[in-house]
Motif scaffolding. Sequence first.
Motif, PDB file in Angstrom:
ATOM      1  N   SER A 138       0.647  -0.959   0.110  1.00 37.67           N
ATOM      2  CA  SER A 138      -0.021   0.003  -0.303  1.00 37.67           C
ATOM      3  C   SER A 138       1.192   1.520   0.486  1.00 37.67           C
ATOM      4  O   SER A 138       0.778   1.897  -0.538  1.00 37.67           O
ATOM      5  N   TYR A 139       2.094   1.104   0.529  1.00 36.37           N
ATOM      6  CA  TYR A 139       3.386   2.173   0.494  1.00 36.37           C
ATOM      7  C   TYR A 139       4.451   2.003  -0.441  1.00 36.37           C
ATOM      8  O   TYR A 139       5.004   1.082  -0.245  1.00 36.37           O
ATOM      9  N   PHE A 140       4.934   3.226  -0.451  1.00 39.28           N
ATOM     10  CA  PHE A 140       6.565   2.986  -1.277  1.00 39.28           C
ATOM     11  C   PHE A 140       6.991   3.687  -1.269  1.00 39.28           C
ATOM     12  O   PHE A 140       6.404   5.671  -0.309  1.00 39.28           O
ATOM     13  N   ALA A 141       8.424   3.808  -0.655  1.00 42.36           N
ATOM     14  CA  ALA A 141       9.429   4.714   0.208  1.00 42.36           C
ATOM     15  C   ALA A 141      10.738   5.086  -0.495  1.00 42.36           C
ATOM     16  O   ALA A 141      10.685   3.766  -0.713  1.00 42.36           O
ATOM     17  N   LEU A 142      10.903   5.957  -1.048  1.00 39.34           N
ATOM     18  CA  LEU A 142      12.859   6.065  -1.480  1.00 39.34           C
ATOM     19  C   LEU A 142      13.830   7.651  -0.669  1.00 39.34           C
ATOM     20  O   LEU A 142      12.638   8.221  -0.254  1.00 39.34           O
ATOM     21  N   THR A 143      14.567   7.410  -0.689  1.00 44.58           N
ATOM     22  CA  THR A 143      15.420   8.402  -0.837  1.00 44.58           C
ATOM     23  C   THR A 143      16.432   8.746  -1.599  1.00 44.58           C
ATOM     24  O   THR A 143      17.116   7.625  -2.380  1.00 44.58           O
ATOM     25  N   ASP A 144      16.608   9.824  -1.585  1.00 44.65           N
ATOM     26  CA  ASP A 144      17.468   9.711  -2.618  1.00 44.65           C
ATOM     27  C   ASP A 144      19.016  11.142  -2.331  1.00 44.65           C
ATOM     28  O   ASP A 144      19.136  11.061  -0.769  1.00 44.65           O
ATOM     29  N   ASP A 145      20.199  11.603  -2.832  1.00 43.37           N
ATOM     30  CA  ASP A 145      20.804  11.960  -2.730  1.00 43.37           C
ATOM     31  C   ASP A 145      20.748  13.635  -2.069  1.00 43.37           C
ATOM     32  O   ASP A 145      22.006  13.737  -1.943  1.00 43.37           O
ATOM     33  N   SER A 146      19.270  13.818  -2.067  1.00 46.42           N
ATOM     34  CA  SER A 146      19.043  15.085  -1.538  1.00 46.42           C
ATOM     35  C   SER A 146      19.028  14.871  -0.198  1.00 46.42           C
ATOM     36  O   SER A 146      18.612  16.004   0.387  1.00 46.42           O
ATOM     37  N   LYS A 147      19.673  14.145   0.195  1.00 47.33           N
ATOM     38  CA  LYS A 147      18.728  13.465   2.070  1.00 47.33           C
ATOM     39  C   LYS A 147      17.242  14.288   2.570  1.00 47.33           C
ATOM     40  O   LYS A 147      17.447  14.904   2.866  1.00 47.33           O
ATOM     41  N   ARG A 148      16.249  13.685   1.477  1.00 48.78           N
ATOM     42  CA  ARG A 148      14.428  13.106   1.542  1.00 48.78           C
ATOM     43  C   ARG A 148      14.637  12.232   1.639  1.00 48.78           C
ATOM     44  O   ARG A 148      14.902  10.788   0.448  1.00 48.78           O
ATOM     45  N   LEU A 149      13.496  11.647   2.181  1.00 46.55           N
ATOM     46  CA  LEU A 149      12.455  10.669   2.390  1.00 46.55           C
ATOM     47  C   LEU A 149      11.440  11.309   1.320  1.00 46.55           C
ATOM     48  O   LEU A 149      10.442  12.073   2.092  1.00 46.55           O
TER      49      LEU A 149
END
Length: 445
Positions: A75-86
Amino acid sequence: MASSVGLSLCGQVVVVRGGSRFLATSTSSSDDDSLFTYDCSTAEKKSPENKGEDGPPVDQGSDTILASTFSTSGSYFALTDDSKRLILFRTKPWQCLSVRMVVRRCTALTFTASEEKVLVADKSGDVYSFSVLEPHGCGKLELGHLSMLLDVAVSPDDLFILTADRDEKIRVSWAAAPHSIEAFCLGHTEFVSRIFVVPDQPELLLSSSGKMNVARVPRHSQFCEFCCQPSSLFCNKKGNTQAHRKDRTLRLWEYRSGRELHCCHLDTPQEPAEPWGDKRFAAARMVYWHRENCVALLGDGIPVVYIFQLDAPRWQLVYRQQLTFQHRVWDIAFEESQGLWVLQDCREDPLVLWAPVGGQWQSVPENAVLKKVSAHLRGNWAMLEGSAGMTDGFSSLYKATFDNMSTYLKKKEERLQQQLEKKRRKDPPPGPNGQTKKMKSGAGP
Protein backbone atom coordinates in the motif's frame (compact mmCIF):
# COMPACT_ATOMS: atom_id res chain seq x y z
CA MET A 1 23.81 0.56 -0.18
CA ALA A 2 22.04 0.04 -3.46
CA SER A 3 22.67 0.48 -7.13
CA SER A 4 21.30 3.56 -8.90
CA VAL A 5 19.18 1.17 -11.00
CA GLY A 6 16.70 -1.02 -9.13
CA LEU A 7 13.71 -3.33 -9.45
CA SER A 8 10.93 -3.80 -6.87
CA LEU A 9 7.93 -6.14 -6.99
CA CYS A 10 5.07 -6.31 -4.52
CA GLY A 11 1.74 -7.93 -5.24
CA GLN A 12 0.67 -6.75 -8.70
CA VAL A 13 2.85 -3.64 -8.80
CA VAL A 14 6.34 -3.31 -10.24
CA VAL A 15 8.68 -0.34 -9.81
CA VAL A 16 11.83 0.27 -11.84
CA ARG A 17 14.09 3.15 -10.84
CA GLY A 18 17.06 4.80 -12.46
CA GLY A 19 18.87 7.96 -11.48
CA SER A 20 16.37 10.46 -10.05
CA ARG A 21 13.31 8.82 -11.67
CA PHE A 22 11.15 5.76 -11.22
CA LEU A 23 8.21 4.28 -13.10
CA ALA A 24 5.47 2.04 -11.71
CA THR A 25 2.94 -0.14 -13.49
CA SER A 26 0.67 -3.09 -12.87
CA THR A 27 1.72 -6.72 -13.37
CA SER A 28 -1.85 -7.99 -13.66
CA SER A 29 -2.85 -9.73 -16.87
CA SER A 30 -5.72 -7.29 -17.41
CA ASP A 31 -5.71 -4.50 -19.97
CA ASP A 32 -4.52 -1.99 -17.35
CA ASP A 33 -1.58 -0.30 -19.07
CA SER A 34 -1.38 2.76 -16.85
CA LEU A 35 2.06 4.09 -15.98
CA PHE A 36 3.04 6.27 -13.03
CA THR A 37 6.33 8.16 -13.21
CA TYR A 38 8.05 10.38 -10.70
CA ASP A 39 11.18 12.52 -10.87
CA CYS A 40 12.91 13.47 -7.62
CA SER A 41 14.39 16.56 -9.26
CA THR A 42 10.89 18.08 -9.24
CA ALA A 43 10.29 17.33 -5.55
CA GLU A 44 10.23 20.00 -2.88
CA LYS A 45 13.66 21.06 -1.72
CA LYS A 46 14.22 22.51 1.72
CA SER A 47 17.30 24.48 2.71
CA PRO A 48 19.45 22.34 4.99
CA GLU A 49 20.44 23.76 8.34
CA ASN A 50 24.11 22.92 7.82
CA LYS A 51 25.56 25.82 5.85
CA GLY A 52 29.05 26.89 4.95
CA GLU A 53 30.83 29.96 6.27
CA ASP A 54 29.51 32.18 3.47
CA GLY A 55 25.91 31.05 3.82
CA PRO A 56 25.21 28.66 0.89
CA PRO A 57 24.59 24.97 1.66
CA VAL A 58 27.63 22.74 1.83
CA ASP A 59 26.22 20.00 -0.43
CA GLN A 60 23.09 20.18 -2.56
CA GLY A 61 22.99 16.54 -3.71
CA SER A 62 22.22 15.05 -7.11
CA ASP A 63 18.60 13.81 -6.61
CA THR A 64 19.72 10.24 -7.42
CA ILE A 65 17.55 7.64 -5.69
CA LEU A 66 19.70 5.76 -3.18
CA ALA A 67 17.22 3.23 -1.77
CA SER A 68 13.55 2.32 -2.07
CA THR A 69 11.09 -0.24 -0.71
CA PHE A 70 7.46 -1.30 -0.54
CA SER A 71 5.49 -1.82 2.65
CA THR A 72 4.43 -5.39 3.43
CA SER A 73 0.98 -5.03 1.85
CA GLY A 74 2.24 -2.91 -1.03
CA SER A 75 0.00 0.00 0.00
CA TYR A 76 2.99 2.31 0.53
CA PHE A 77 6.25 2.96 -1.24
CA ALA A 78 9.16 5.01 0.11
CA LEU A 79 12.48 6.20 -1.27
CA THR A 80 15.46 8.27 -0.21
CA ASP A 81 17.66 10.28 -2.54
CA ASP A 82 21.05 11.94 -2.67
CA SER A 83 19.51 15.26 -1.65
CA LYS A 84 18.77 13.80 1.81
CA ARG A 85 15.02 13.49 1.32
CA LEU A 86 12.57 10.77 2.34
CA ILE A 87 9.61 10.66 -0.06
CA LEU A 88 6.51 8.64 0.86
CA PHE A 89 3.88 7.44 -1.64
CA ARG A 90 0.50 5.78 -1.50
CA THR A 91 0.20 3.16 -4.25
CA LYS A 92 -3.60 2.65 -4.52
CA PRO A 93 -3.81 4.98 -6.38
CA TRP A 94 -0.31 6.39 -6.71
CA GLN A 95 0.06 9.65 -4.82
CA CYS A 96 2.98 11.46 -3.19
CA LEU A 97 2.10 11.92 0.48
CA SER A 98 5.12 13.79 1.82
CA VAL A 99 8.68 14.95 1.28
CA ARG A 100 10.76 15.04 4.47
CA MET A 101 14.41 15.81 5.12
CA VAL A 102 16.78 13.30 6.72
CA VAL A 103 19.95 14.09 8.62
CA ARG A 104 22.43 12.04 6.54
CA ARG A 105 22.38 10.28 3.19
CA CYS A 106 20.64 6.95 3.60
CA THR A 107 21.82 3.48 2.71
CA ALA A 108 18.69 1.38 3.37
CA LEU A 109 15.11 1.66 4.56
CA THR A 110 12.23 -0.61 5.53
CA PHE A 111 8.66 -0.41 6.79
CA THR A 112 7.54 -1.92 10.05
CA ALA A 113 5.17 -4.87 9.72
CA SER A 114 2.29 -2.72 11.01
CA GLU A 115 3.10 -0.13 8.31
CA GLU A 116 2.94 2.63 10.92
CA LYS A 117 6.59 3.64 10.53
CA VAL A 118 9.39 3.61 8.02
CA LEU A 119 12.91 3.05 9.37
CA VAL A 120 15.83 4.75 7.63
CA ALA A 121 19.49 3.73 8.09
CA ASP A 122 22.18 6.23 7.16
CA LYS A 123 25.90 6.46 6.52
CA SER A 124 26.71 7.77 9.98
CA GLY A 125 25.37 4.58 11.57
CA ASP A 126 22.03 5.89 12.85
CA VAL A 127 18.48 4.61 12.37
CA TYR A 128 15.61 7.11 12.33
CA SER A 129 11.89 6.33 12.32
CA PHE A 130 9.33 8.37 10.41
CA SER A 131 5.60 8.07 10.89
CA VAL A 132 3.47 6.83 8.01
CA LEU A 133 0.19 7.79 9.67
CA GLU A 134 1.48 11.35 10.14
CA PRO A 135 3.29 11.78 6.82
CA HIS A 136 4.69 15.22 7.67
CA GLY A 137 6.02 14.36 11.12
CA CYS A 138 9.71 14.71 11.93
CA GLY A 139 12.04 11.76 12.29
CA LYS A 140 12.98 10.19 15.62
CA LEU A 141 16.42 8.77 16.38
CA GLU A 142 16.01 5.10 17.33
CA LEU A 143 19.54 3.69 17.58
CA GLY A 144 23.10 4.19 16.44
CA HIS A 145 26.23 2.26 15.45
CA LEU A 146 29.84 3.40 15.43
CA SER A 147 30.18 2.58 11.73
CA MET A 148 28.19 2.93 8.54
CA LEU A 149 24.95 0.95 8.31
CA LEU A 150 24.41 -1.05 5.14
CA ASP A 151 21.02 -2.65 5.78
CA VAL A 152 18.11 -2.62 8.20
CA ALA A 153 15.27 -5.10 8.78
CA VAL A 154 12.37 -5.62 11.16
CA SER A 155 11.05 -8.87 12.63
CA PRO A 156 7.56 -9.87 11.40
CA ASP A 157 6.12 -9.19 14.87
CA ASP A 158 7.75 -5.73 15.03
CA LEU A 159 9.55 -6.68 18.26
CA PHE A 160 13.11 -6.35 16.93
CA ILE A 161 15.11 -4.03 14.71
CA LEU A 162 18.02 -5.74 12.97
CA THR A 163 20.92 -3.70 11.62
CA ALA A 164 24.03 -4.63 9.62
CA ASP A 165 27.11 -2.45 9.54
CA ARG A 166 30.45 -2.06 7.81
CA ASP A 167 32.34 -3.55 10.75
CA GLU A 168 31.09 -7.11 10.27
CA LYS A 169 28.36 -6.98 12.92
CA ILE A 170 24.63 -7.71 12.92
CA ARG A 171 22.83 -6.23 15.91
CA VAL A 172 19.42 -7.31 17.18
CA SER A 173 17.74 -4.53 19.21
CA TRP A 174 14.36 -4.34 20.91
CA ALA A 175 12.09 -2.02 18.90
CA ALA A 176 10.37 -0.69 22.01
CA ALA A 177 13.72 0.11 23.65
CA PRO A 178 16.44 0.15 20.94
CA HIS A 179 19.15 0.83 23.52
CA SER A 180 18.49 -2.69 24.81
CA ILE A 181 20.39 -5.15 22.63
CA GLU A 182 19.02 -8.69 22.50
CA ALA A 183 21.94 -10.26 20.63
CA PHE A 184 24.78 -9.86 18.15
CA CYS A 185 25.19 -12.19 15.17
CA LEU A 186 28.97 -12.45 14.84
CA GLY A 187 30.86 -14.51 12.29
CA HIS A 188 31.32 -12.43 9.16
CA THR A 189 34.85 -11.20 8.55
CA GLU A 190 33.95 -8.50 6.05
CA PHE A 191 31.19 -5.90 5.86
CA VAL A 192 27.64 -7.30 6.00
CA SER A 193 26.02 -6.14 2.78
CA ARG A 194 22.51 -7.62 3.12
CA ILE A 195 20.23 -9.05 5.82
CA PHE A 196 16.76 -10.54 5.44
CA VAL A 197 14.27 -12.00 7.92
CA VAL A 198 12.52 -15.00 6.36
CA PRO A 199 8.78 -14.12 6.36
CA ASP A 200 7.43 -17.65 6.85
CA GLN A 201 10.22 -18.55 9.33
CA PRO A 202 10.20 -15.43 11.52
CA GLU A 203 12.95 -16.71 13.83
CA LEU A 204 15.46 -17.08 10.98
CA LEU A 205 17.74 -14.45 9.45
CA LEU A 206 19.75 -14.56 6.24
CA SER A 207 22.89 -12.47 5.82
CA SER A 208 25.58 -12.02 3.18
CA SER A 209 28.95 -10.36 3.12
CA GLY A 210 31.71 -9.07 0.88
CA LYS A 211 35.00 -10.69 -0.12
CA MET A 212 38.63 -9.67 -0.23
CA ASN A 213 41.16 -11.00 -2.69
CA VAL A 214 42.89 -14.33 -2.01
CA ALA A 215 46.30 -14.14 -0.36
CA ARG A 216 49.24 -16.32 -1.32
CA VAL A 217 52.11 -17.38 0.92
CA PRO A 218 55.48 -17.35 -0.88
CA ARG A 219 57.11 -20.79 -0.82
CA HIS A 220 60.25 -19.58 0.98
CA SER A 221 58.61 -16.97 3.20
CA GLN A 222 57.79 -17.33 6.87
CA PHE A 223 55.07 -14.70 6.61
CA CYS A 224 51.70 -14.48 4.91
CA GLU A 225 51.52 -11.64 2.38
CA PHE A 226 47.95 -10.89 3.41
CA CYS A 227 48.10 -10.65 7.20
CA CYS A 228 51.88 -10.25 7.65
CA GLN A 229 51.72 -12.88 10.39
CA PRO A 230 53.76 -16.06 10.74
CA SER A 231 52.39 -18.57 8.25
CA SER A 232 52.59 -21.37 10.80
CA LEU A 233 50.02 -19.55 12.92
CA PHE A 234 47.49 -18.46 10.31
CA CYS A 235 48.07 -20.52 7.16
CA ASN A 236 47.50 -24.17 6.42
CA LYS A 237 50.29 -24.85 3.98
CA LYS A 238 53.05 -22.61 2.68
CA GLY A 239 53.42 -22.17 -1.06
CA ASN A 240 49.73 -22.50 -1.87
CA THR A 241 46.70 -20.25 -2.02
CA GLN A 242 45.40 -20.01 1.53
CA ALA A 243 42.01 -19.59 3.13
CA HIS A 244 42.34 -15.83 3.54
CA ARG A 245 39.19 -15.28 1.56
CA LYS A 246 37.99 -12.68 3.98
CA ASP A 247 34.34 -13.49 3.41
CA ARG A 248 32.10 -14.60 0.62
CA THR A 249 29.30 -16.28 2.46
CA LEU A 250 25.57 -16.61 2.86
CA ARG A 251 24.71 -17.38 6.48
CA LEU A 252 21.60 -18.55 8.31
CA TRP A 253 21.00 -17.37 11.88
CA GLU A 254 18.67 -17.81 14.78
CA TYR A 255 18.93 -14.12 15.42
CA ARG A 256 17.38 -13.84 18.90
CA SER A 257 20.20 -15.96 20.33
CA GLY A 258 22.83 -14.80 17.82
CA ARG A 259 23.49 -18.44 16.91
CA GLU A 260 24.79 -19.26 13.43
CA LEU A 261 22.93 -22.26 12.01
CA HIS A 262 24.56 -22.68 8.62
CA CYS A 263 27.17 -21.04 6.39
CA CYS A 264 27.46 -21.38 2.61
CA HIS A 265 30.66 -20.31 0.86
CA LEU A 266 30.02 -18.87 -2.57
CA ASP A 267 33.23 -20.24 -4.11
CA THR A 268 31.60 -22.55 -6.61
CA PRO A 269 33.53 -24.26 -9.42
CA GLN A 270 31.73 -22.28 -12.11
CA GLU A 271 33.39 -18.89 -11.90
CA PRO A 272 32.20 -16.14 -14.27
CA ALA A 273 34.28 -15.40 -17.32
CA GLU A 274 36.45 -12.32 -17.65
CA PRO A 275 36.35 -9.44 -16.93
CA TRP A 276 34.50 -10.42 -13.76
CA GLY A 277 36.49 -13.50 -12.81
CA ASP A 278 38.83 -11.79 -10.33
CA LYS A 279 36.38 -9.16 -9.13
CA ARG A 280 35.72 -8.71 -5.44
CA PHE A 281 32.33 -10.11 -4.58
CA ALA A 282 29.56 -8.61 -2.47
CA ALA A 283 25.87 -9.45 -2.47
CA ALA A 284 24.07 -6.47 -3.93
CA ARG A 285 20.63 -8.06 -3.63
CA MET A 286 19.06 -10.94 -1.70
CA VAL A 287 15.47 -12.00 -2.44
CA TYR A 288 13.25 -14.83 -1.24
CA TRP A 289 10.56 -16.86 -3.03
CA HIS A 290 8.02 -18.12 -0.55
CA ARG A 291 6.40 -20.63 -2.92
CA GLU A 292 9.61 -22.61 -3.51
CA ASN A 293 11.58 -21.58 -0.37
CA CYS A 294 14.31 -20.26 -2.68
CA VAL A 295 16.91 -17.61 -1.98
CA ALA A 296 18.49 -15.70 -4.88
CA LEU A 297 21.73 -13.78 -4.39
CA LEU A 298 22.97 -11.20 -6.91
CA GLY A 299 26.65 -10.28 -6.99
CA ASP A 300 27.60 -6.61 -7.11
CA GLY A 301 28.64 -5.67 -10.65
CA ILE A 302 28.92 -9.23 -11.97
CA PRO A 303 26.36 -11.08 -14.15
CA VAL A 304 25.90 -13.97 -11.71
CA VAL A 305 22.94 -15.02 -9.55
CA TYR A 306 23.26 -17.82 -6.97
CA ILE A 307 20.19 -19.94 -6.17
CA PHE A 308 19.82 -21.65 -2.78
CA GLN A 309 17.06 -23.76 -1.25
CA LEU A 310 16.13 -23.07 2.36
CA ASP A 311 15.59 -26.30 4.28
CA ALA A 312 14.02 -24.74 7.37
CA PRO A 313 13.34 -27.96 9.36
CA ARG A 314 17.02 -28.92 9.11
CA TRP A 315 18.25 -25.32 9.41
CA GLN A 316 20.28 -25.56 6.22
CA LEU A 317 20.85 -23.75 2.95
CA VAL A 318 21.27 -26.05 -0.03
CA TYR A 319 23.12 -24.72 -3.07
CA ARG A 320 21.12 -25.35 -6.24
CA GLN A 321 22.47 -23.47 -9.22
CA GLN A 322 24.50 -20.56 -10.50
CA LEU A 323 22.83 -18.46 -13.21
CA THR A 324 25.19 -16.62 -15.56
CA PHE A 325 24.08 -13.84 -17.90
CA GLN A 326 25.57 -12.25 -21.00
CA HIS A 327 24.72 -8.72 -19.88
CA ARG A 328 25.26 -6.83 -16.67
CA VAL A 329 22.47 -7.59 -14.18
CA TRP A 330 21.14 -4.50 -12.41
CA ASP A 331 18.65 -6.08 -10.05
CA ILE A 332 16.45 -9.12 -9.37
CA ALA A 333 13.06 -9.73 -7.75
CA PHE A 334 10.72 -12.68 -7.29
CA GLU A 335 7.17 -12.60 -8.64
CA GLU A 336 5.26 -15.14 -6.54
CA SER A 337 3.26 -16.72 -9.36
CA GLN A 338 6.00 -16.71 -12.04
CA GLY A 339 9.57 -16.81 -10.79
CA LEU A 340 12.68 -14.63 -10.88
CA TRP A 341 12.55 -11.34 -12.76
CA VAL A 342 15.98 -10.14 -13.88
CA LEU A 343 16.59 -6.52 -14.87
CA GLN A 344 19.61 -6.37 -17.17
CA ASP A 345 21.60 -3.90 -19.25
CA CYS A 346 20.08 -4.85 -22.60
CA ARG A 347 17.65 -2.58 -24.39
CA GLU A 348 16.23 -5.37 -26.56
CA ASP A 349 15.51 -7.60 -23.52
CA PRO A 350 15.60 -5.43 -20.39
CA LEU A 351 13.58 -7.98 -18.40
CA VAL A 352 13.99 -11.75 -18.50
CA LEU A 353 12.15 -14.39 -16.52
CA TRP A 354 13.80 -17.45 -14.96
CA ALA A 355 11.95 -20.33 -13.33
CA PRO A 356 12.66 -23.93 -12.26
CA VAL A 357 11.83 -26.37 -15.05
CA GLY A 358 12.35 -30.06 -14.31
CA GLY A 359 14.55 -29.26 -11.32
CA GLN A 360 16.79 -26.83 -13.23
CA TRP A 361 16.45 -23.07 -13.43
CA GLN A 362 15.96 -21.93 -17.01
CA SER A 363 15.08 -18.79 -18.92
CA VAL A 364 11.44 -19.06 -19.96
CA PRO A 365 9.68 -17.19 -22.79
CA GLU A 366 8.36 -13.81 -21.77
CA ASN A 367 4.63 -13.54 -21.20
CA ALA A 368 2.24 -10.68 -21.89
CA VAL A 369 3.02 -8.96 -18.58
CA LEU A 370 6.76 -9.08 -19.16
CA LYS A 371 6.30 -7.75 -22.70
CA LYS A 372 4.22 -4.85 -21.41
CA VAL A 373 6.75 -3.85 -18.73
CA SER A 374 9.67 -4.29 -21.16
CA ALA A 375 7.94 -1.98 -23.63
CA HIS A 376 7.67 0.71 -20.93
CA LEU A 377 11.37 0.29 -20.12
CA ARG A 378 12.43 0.61 -23.74
CA GLY A 379 10.37 3.80 -23.98
CA ASN A 380 12.21 5.18 -20.93
CA TRP A 381 15.61 3.65 -21.63
CA ALA A 382 17.44 6.94 -21.11
CA MET A 383 16.44 6.73 -17.42
CA LEU A 384 18.30 3.42 -17.04
CA GLU A 385 21.16 3.92 -19.47
CA GLY A 386 22.16 7.26 -17.99
CA SER A 387 22.11 5.86 -14.47
CA ALA A 388 24.34 2.83 -15.01
CA GLY A 389 27.69 3.24 -13.30
CA MET A 390 26.67 6.33 -11.30
CA THR A 391 27.51 4.59 -8.02
CA ASP A 392 30.53 2.48 -7.11
CA GLY A 393 28.46 -0.09 -5.23
CA PHE A 394 30.44 -1.66 -2.40
CA SER A 395 33.92 -1.10 -3.81
CA SER A 396 34.73 1.68 -1.35
CA LEU A 397 33.84 -0.48 1.67
CA TYR A 398 36.54 -3.12 1.38
CA LYS A 399 39.32 -2.90 3.93
CA ALA A 400 42.53 -1.53 2.52
CA THR A 401 45.47 -3.94 2.47
CA PHE A 402 49.11 -3.14 1.88
CA ASP A 403 51.73 -5.59 0.62
CA ASN A 404 54.65 -4.22 2.65
CA MET A 405 56.10 -7.62 3.60
CA SER A 406 58.29 -7.89 0.49
CA THR A 407 59.63 -4.38 1.11
CA TYR A 408 60.26 -5.24 4.76
CA LEU A 409 62.15 -8.43 3.87
CA LYS A 410 64.23 -6.62 1.27
CA LYS A 411 65.23 -3.89 3.73
CA LYS A 412 65.96 -6.48 6.37
CA GLU A 413 68.29 -8.32 3.98
CA GLU A 414 70.08 -5.04 3.11
CA ARG A 415 70.45 -4.24 6.82
CA LEU A 416 71.98 -7.65 7.55
CA GLN A 417 74.42 -7.23 4.65
CA GLN A 418 75.47 -3.82 5.95
CA GLN A 419 76.02 -5.18 9.46
CA LEU A 420 78.10 -8.05 8.07
CA GLU A 421 80.18 -5.66 5.98
CA LYS A 422 80.86 -3.43 9.01
CA LYS A 423 81.96 -6.45 11.02
CA ARG A 424 84.39 -7.48 8.31
CA ARG A 425 85.93 -4.01 8.18
CA LYS A 426 86.25 -3.86 11.96
CA ASP A 427 87.79 -7.30 12.30
CA PRO A 428 89.86 -8.01 9.15
CA PRO A 429 91.06 -11.58 8.58
CA PRO A 430 94.50 -12.61 10.05
CA GLY A 431 97.66 -12.42 7.92
CA PRO A 432 100.02 -15.26 6.82
CA ASN A 433 101.88 -15.25 10.16
CA GLY A 434 98.65 -15.38 12.17
CA GLN A 435 98.84 -11.65 13.04
CA THR A 436 96.33 -9.05 12.01
CA LYS A 437 97.58 -6.55 9.45
CA LYS A 438 96.73 -2.95 10.24
CA MET A 439 96.85 -0.47 7.40
CA LYS A 440 97.70 3.08 8.28
CA SER A 441 96.24 5.86 6.23
CA GLY A 442 98.79 7.43 3.87
CA ALA A 443 101.29 4.59 4.31
CA GLY A 444 102.97 3.19 1.22
CA PRO A 445 103.38 -0.50 0.33
